[in-house]
Design a protein around this motif. Structure first.
Motif, short mmCIF file in Angstrom:
data_model
loop_
_atom_site.label_atom_id
_atom_site.label_comp_id
_atom_site.label_asym_id
_atom_site.label_seq_id
_atom_site.Cartn_x
_atom_site.Cartn_y
_atom_site.Cartn_z
N LEU A 89 0.80 -1.21 0.00
CA LEU A 89 0.00 0.00 0.00
C LEU A 89 0.83 1.26 0.00
CD1 LEU A 89 -1.60 1.27 3.24
CD2 LEU A 89 0.11 -0.51 3.42
N ASN A 90 0.12 2.30 -0.41
CA ASN A 90 0.49 3.66 -0.11
C ASN A 90 1.56 4.26 -0.99
OD1 ASN A 90 -0.52 5.64 1.51
ND2 ASN A 90 -0.18 4.47 3.35
N CYS A 91 1.86 5.49 -0.64
CA CYS A 91 2.81 6.31 -1.36
C CYS A 91 4.10 6.35 -0.55
CB CYS A 91 2.17 7.69 -1.43
SG CYS A 91 3.24 8.99 -1.89
N ILE A 124 -4.12 2.51 -2.59
CA ILE A 124 -3.69 3.90 -2.35
C ILE A 124 -4.91 4.70 -1.86
CG2 ILE A 124 -2.39 5.85 -3.30
CD1 ILE A 124 -1.84 4.23 -5.79
N ASP A 125 -4.66 5.64 -0.97
CA ASP A 125 -5.72 6.57 -0.54
C ASP A 125 -5.91 7.63 -1.62
OD1 ASP A 125 -6.18 5.84 2.41
OD2 ASP A 125 -4.00 6.00 2.31
N GLN A 126 -7.05 7.59 -2.29
CA GLN A 126 -7.32 8.59 -3.35
C GLN A 126 -8.53 9.40 -2.92
OE1 GLN A 126 -4.69 8.39 -4.89
NE2 GLN A 126 -4.71 7.11 -6.70
N THR A 173 -8.52 1.49 -4.04
CA THR A 173 -8.38 2.67 -3.18
C THR A 173 -9.10 2.49 -1.86
OG1 THR A 173 -8.60 5.06 -3.05
CG2 THR A 173 -10.40 3.90 -4.12
N TYR A 174 -8.61 3.18 -0.83
CA TYR A 174 -9.25 3.18 0.49
C TYR A 174 -10.20 4.36 0.56
CZ TYR A 174 -5.05 0.42 0.98
OH TYR A 174 -4.05 -0.48 0.77
N CYS A 175 -11.24 4.31 -0.21
CA CYS A 175 -12.23 5.37 -0.31
C CYS A 175 -13.51 4.73 -0.84
CB CYS A 175 -11.81 6.43 -1.33
SG CYS A 175 -10.41 7.40 -0.83
N PRO A 187 -10.73 15.44 13.95
CA PRO A 187 -9.93 15.96 12.83
C PRO A 187 -10.24 15.36 11.47
CG PRO A 187 -8.60 14.54 14.25
CD PRO A 187 -9.92 14.74 14.94
N ARG A 188 -11.07 14.30 11.42
CA ARG A 188 -11.36 13.70 10.11
C ARG A 188 -12.77 14.06 9.63
NH1 ARG A 188 -8.35 7.96 9.52
NH2 ARG A 188 -8.36 8.72 7.38
N PHE A 189 -13.32 15.11 10.23
CA PHE A 189 -14.66 15.59 9.93
C PHE A 189 -14.89 15.76 8.42
CE2 PHE A 189 -17.80 19.04 9.69
CZ PHE A 189 -18.70 18.71 10.69
N ILE A 228 -14.66 0.96 1.37
CA ILE A 228 -15.43 1.93 2.15
C ILE A 228 -14.93 1.86 3.59
CG2 ILE A 228 -17.44 2.05 0.66
CD1 ILE A 228 -18.78 -0.12 2.24
N LYS A 229 -14.85 3.03 4.22
CA LYS A 229 -14.23 3.07 5.54
C LYS A 229 -14.85 4.16 6.39
CE LYS A 229 -10.38 6.09 4.24
NZ LYS A 229 -8.99 6.19 3.83
N HIS A 230 -14.62 4.20 7.69
CA HIS A 230 -13.92 3.20 8.51
C HIS A 230 -15.02 2.56 9.33
CE1 HIS A 230 -11.17 6.57 7.72
NE2 HIS A 230 -10.21 5.70 7.70
N ASP A 309 -7.31 -1.26 9.37
CA ASP A 309 -6.65 0.02 9.17
C ASP A 309 -5.20 -0.14 9.64
OD1 ASP A 309 -6.05 2.60 8.52
OD2 ASP A 309 -7.62 3.53 9.70
N TRP A 310 -4.45 0.92 9.54
CA TRP A 310 -3.00 0.94 9.74
C TRP A 310 -2.59 0.33 11.09
CZ3 TRP A 310 0.88 2.66 6.52
CH2 TRP A 310 2.10 2.97 7.10
N ALA A 311 -1.91 -0.80 11.02
CA ALA A 311 -1.33 -1.43 12.21
C ALA A 311 -2.35 -1.77 13.28
CB ALA A 311 -0.23 -0.54 12.80
N CYS A 341 -4.44 -8.00 6.79
CA CYS A 341 -3.83 -7.22 7.86
C CYS A 341 -2.87 -6.18 7.28
CB CYS A 341 -3.07 -8.18 8.79
SG CYS A 341 -1.97 -7.37 9.93
N MET A 342 -3.23 -4.90 7.44
CA MET A 342 -2.33 -3.81 7.05
C MET A 342 -1.32 -3.66 8.17
SD MET A 342 -3.34 0.18 6.40
CE MET A 342 -4.55 -0.05 5.11
N GLU A 343 -0.13 -4.26 7.97
CA GLU A 343 0.76 -4.48 9.13
C GLU A 343 1.42 -3.24 9.71
OE1 GLU A 343 1.51 -6.96 11.17
OE2 GLU A 343 3.18 -5.86 12.03
N GLY A 448 -5.64 17.86 3.88
CA GLY A 448 -4.78 16.66 3.91
C GLY A 448 -5.05 15.75 2.72
N TRP A 449 -4.32 14.65 2.65
CA TRP A 449 -4.43 13.71 1.52
C TRP A 449 -4.26 14.43 0.19
CZ3 TRP A 449 -3.95 9.15 3.57
CH2 TRP A 449 -4.65 8.77 4.71
N SER A 450 -3.28 15.32 0.13
CA SER A 450 -3.05 16.07 -1.11
C SER A 450 -1.55 16.12 -1.35
CB SER A 450 -3.60 17.49 -0.97
OG SER A 450 -4.97 17.46 -0.61
C1 BGC Z 1 -5.97 5.82 7.90
C2 BGC Z 1 -6.76 5.25 6.76
C3 BGC Z 1 -5.87 5.05 5.55
C4 BGC Z 1 -4.69 4.18 5.94
C5 BGC Z 1 -3.75 3.90 4.79
C6 BGC Z 1 -4.68 5.07 8.15
O1 BGC Z 1 -3.88 5.75 9.06
O2 BGC Z 1 -6.76 5.81 9.07
O3 BGC Z 1 -7.84 6.10 6.46
O4 BGC Z 1 -6.60 4.47 4.52
O5 BGC Z 1 -3.96 4.86 6.96
O6 BGC Z 1 -3.08 5.03 4.40
#
Ligand code: BGC
Length: 763
Positions: A89-91, A124-126, A173-175, A187-189, A228-230, A309-311, A341-343, A448-450
């Motif tokens: 995962l991820n960038c 990837i989080d898009q 994607t995680y969206c 903060p994730r409002f 779809i999350k979370h 989710d993460w760890a 499991c997102m380790e 964020g996420w940009s």
């Molecule tokens: C976030 C998730 C995200 C994941 C992967 C976590 O910290 O809570 O929304 O999808 O990281 O980046």
């Protein structure tokens, strides 16, 4: 079965029945299932537990001197290949070009195909476009998409995001994020579609269909799988701080928080789900058999995949203290229903899970079920046949057409909250002072996420216009000057500001006609965005107060991910626009709106609070609004808000008349059609989001004050009237009772559209 994108289906997506779904949520495809079984039957236990692991990309490589991220053969050998890991995962830190993404994902995929024999599932989080890709089209964040009240915007943004993600080589994607934004301290409002369950359901279905396409069994190369999350109840931590415990009534959990997930699965065909990092009513969701297996997999008869989710398996023992050690945590989570499991940096999950299976603590059948679900997603995405997609095949990546759509989405998402004596629109020739820390920043427009996790758009988005730049272009450089007064600390924490220079800003206001004060928040994301005071920062308030002494009219621009309190400065300004987080085209959109070249049509998808001790949502319990009592008691508990849910002005006005319901006396199996005349009573064209609310007047549990049941945005020329019909099922009026069952009780209901009210009765 095809998943048609009809608006009618979108609007009925949030059905209330909780009886177990008899039909599979996603229809089974016999050929595909045969391929899944064939692959599964050839796998060893080691291969299976490897597929259940997901690793973070930067643990597999590093940045070279030429500025490129490259996989490190030693790391890929000892992690990815040795454990036959199923997902990455991820960038690796910051945004890459689509071609660089092709190299990174392509290399992971090549190794997976050649040395593991099963394609990787790269995620990837898009969040508002291909978030970590240079030149990608960035849309407004989800809170803005909700403010458009137009699910087609969520749908089309989803389609474009999928296309641009495929250009990078990503299939997953995680969206979209479907937590309810019911507490502005969180903060994730802004990552969600506001506070309402129906809004999140409708937008969630639209975004899912836009990203995944019409057929979840055969996701083509222009589409991607969603997660779809979370799931479930993430958005309401008691402390307001991210990832802290939530306490949510069982009725609200089922009736409101579950609704968007259910809709995105049953009406959108969502293929995967990510789990809430925290706990609900004392149970960490990652360890909840009830939520993961009984509600989601069995209750919805859903054959998709659940990723942590993460760890968060680690967090079951490290943070939540419900397990003694990692092995016990893995045992709990996998038996509860976690499939992947997102380790994210370690492969001992595989060793420990294998031991648990051999010791009989995790049934082999549970591992097989998890791996089947993982393989199914990979087959549904066509990854065995087409493991990679390449930028060269996506010529419309970052195209002008996509940009035009993002601009329109931004225009429809910025909310006009005040316009005293029609200060707006501003005429050409108006001399403007643009001020405030958010006036000249791409970072604040995007959030964020940009480009990076915390949103470092100032580094990557120079080609787009800040508010100041867009206003200069619109009104002429000589008419628009910039003096910030307050600035954010570059390189500091998101909330840090430099020593203010308010006097300079006040001096600069001397020879202008109007002040555009751009305040709010700097970008942040997740736990780092935690907050101790919901008030707008003292410096920013002081700036507005000082500017108000000049007597010049002020337009207050709120550029923020959550509603920061402004009750003391709101009376000092003539106009207020909440642009929230409108993305790369948000400055241009605002300039068009302030100049009257576009009309405002957005409405708040959340309740804007006035006081910190009066946080509320529009669907508060009827008993929360207590008028002053007579006699011995004399207290008032009125709910005081700054601006209510659904509020938003336009340059025109609308009137409502003649609300009718087709069945004033109805039965539980009826469908109910409400029609109302909506007229544009002003001089300019405009769009109005028509909302149907209902109230259950007497119920066995204290009823919600009112609930949004349907909405539709209509365009009206000056003087034009349209009859708008909104149809719902009578069962949509049900609620979850004290026993946790859906119920529709006989009695009186009130329906409201605009100023119009009609009563109806269930016999
Ligand atoms: C976030 C998730 C995200 C994941 C992967 C976590 O910290 O809570 O929304 O999808 O990281 O980046």
């Amino acid at each position: 079965m095809l998943y048609a994108a009809a608006a009618a289906i979108l609007l009925s997506a949030c059905g209330s029945s909780e009886t177990p779904n008899r039909k599979p949520a996603i229809p089974s495809d016999a050929d595909l299932e045969a391929r899944v079984e064939k692959t599964l039957s050839s796998m060893t236990l080691d291969q299976k537990v490897g597929q259940m692991l997901e690793l973070q990309i930067d643990g597999l490589g590093g940045w070279d001197n030429d500025g490129k991220f490259r996989l490190d053969p030693a790391k890929t050998d000892t992690l990815l290949v040795k454990y036959q890991v199923g997902s990455v995962l991820n960038c690796p830190g910051h945004a890459l070009s689509p071609e660089d993404w092709n190299e990174v994902i392509g290399e992971v995929q090549r190794i997976s195909m050649e040395r593991i024999g099963i394609p990787t599932l790269y995620g990837i989080d898009q969040n508002h476009g291909a978030s970590y890709t240079l030149g990608a089209t960035f849309f407004p964040q989800n809170i803005n998409v909700a403010a458009t009240f137009d699910p087609q915007i969520a749908f089309r943004a989803g389609e474009i995001t999928a296309y641009e993600t495929r250009a990078c080589g990503g299939p997953w994607t995680y969206c979209p994020t479907l937590d309810l934004a019911r507490d502005p301290r969180w903060p994730r409002f802004w990552e969600n579609y506001g506070e309402d369950a129906l809004m999140n359901a409708v937008m969630g279905v639209a975004a899912t269909r836009g990203m995944q396409g019409d057929d979840p069994n055969h996701v083509d190369c222009n589409h991607i799988a969603v997660s779809i999350k979370h799931y479930l109840g993430y958005g309401l931590p008691f402390s307001g701080k991210d990832r802290t415990p939530a306490f949510i009534s069982p009725a609200d959990l089922k009736e409101k928080h579950f609704a968007p997930f259910k809709a995105a699965i049953l009406s959108g065909g969502a293929l995967t789900v990510m789990v809430n990092s925290g706990s609900v009513n004392g149970t960490p969701v990652h360890a909840s058999h009830e939520f993961l297996t009984e509600w989601l997999k069995e209750g919805l008869n859903w054959d998709g995949m659940i990723v942590t989710d993460w760890a968060d398996i680690n967090n079951l023992w490290k943070r939540e203290k419900v397990a003694r050690d990692k092995k016990e945590a893995i045992c709990m989570a996998i038996n509860a229903g976690i499939d992947m499991c997102m380790e994210p940096y370690n492969a001992d999950f595989c060793t420990l899970l294998k031991e648990l299976v051999l010791e009989g603590k995790v049934p082999q059948s549970r591992v097989d079920d998890a791996v089947r679900r993982i393989l199914r997603v990979k087959y549904r995405l066509g990854l065995f046949d087409t493991p990679m997609t390449l930028a060269q095949d996506y010529p419309n990546f970052g195209s002008a057409g996509f940009a035009e759509f993002a601009l329109r989405g931004a225009e429809e998402s910025e909310v006009l909250l005040k316009n005293e004596n029609s200060l707006l629109p501003l005429k050409q020739g108006t001399r403007i002072l643009v001020t405030g820390p958010n006036a000249n920043s791409m970072r604040t427009l995007n959030g964020g996420w940009s480009y990076t996790w915390q949103g470092d758009a100032d580094r990557y988005a120079g080609e787009y216009n800040t508010i100041f730049e867009a206003l200069q272009q619109k009104f002429g450089a000589s008419n628009v000057k910039y003096e910030p007064g307050v600035t954010y600390k570059s390189g500091g924490a998101w909330w840090e500001e430099n020593a203010p220079s308010i006097r300079q800003a006040v001096a600069a206001a001397g020879n202008v006609d109007v002040i555009v004060a751009c305040v709010g928040e700097n970008s942040y994301c997740e736990t780092p965005g935690n907050l101790d005071d919901l008030n707008l920062s003292a410096n920013q308030k002081d700036l507005v107060k000082a500017l108000s002494t000049t007597g010049k009219p002020i337009v207050l621009i709120l550029n923020e991910g959550r509603p920061r309190l402004v009750n003391d400065i709101e009376p000092l300004v003539r106009a207020v626009v909440d642009v929230m987080l409108p993305g790369n085209y948000g400055g241009d959109a605002l300039a068009n709106l302030l100049a009257g070249d576009a009309n405002f049509s957005a409405k708040l998808p959340f309740t804007y609070p006035r006081h910190i001790n009066s946080l509320s949502t529009y669907d508060y319990k009827a008993s929360e609004r207590t008028a002053t009592m007579e006699g011995a008691y004399d207290y008032s508990a009125d709910v005081k808000v700054q601006w209510p849910f659904g509020f938003g002005l336009s340059y025109t006005t609308f009137s409502y008349s003649d609300l009718k319901v087709d069945k004033p006396q109805f039965s539980a199996s009826d469908s109910l059609s409400f029609s109302v005349n909506v007229t544009n009573t002003g001089d300019v064209a405009g769009k109005e989001a028509v909302m149907l609310f209902t109230s259950d007047l007497v119920a066995s549990l204290v009823p919600d004050n009112r609930r949004l049941r349907a909405f539709r945005k209509v365009a009206l020329a000056p003087g034009e009237t349209k009859i708008v019909t909104l149809t719902i099922a009578a069962s949509d009026l049900s609620f979850v009772n004290a026993k946790g069952d859906w119920t529709l009780e006989p009695g009186d209901f009130r329906a409201q559209i605009g100023t119009q009210v009609v009563n109806l009765t269930l016999q």
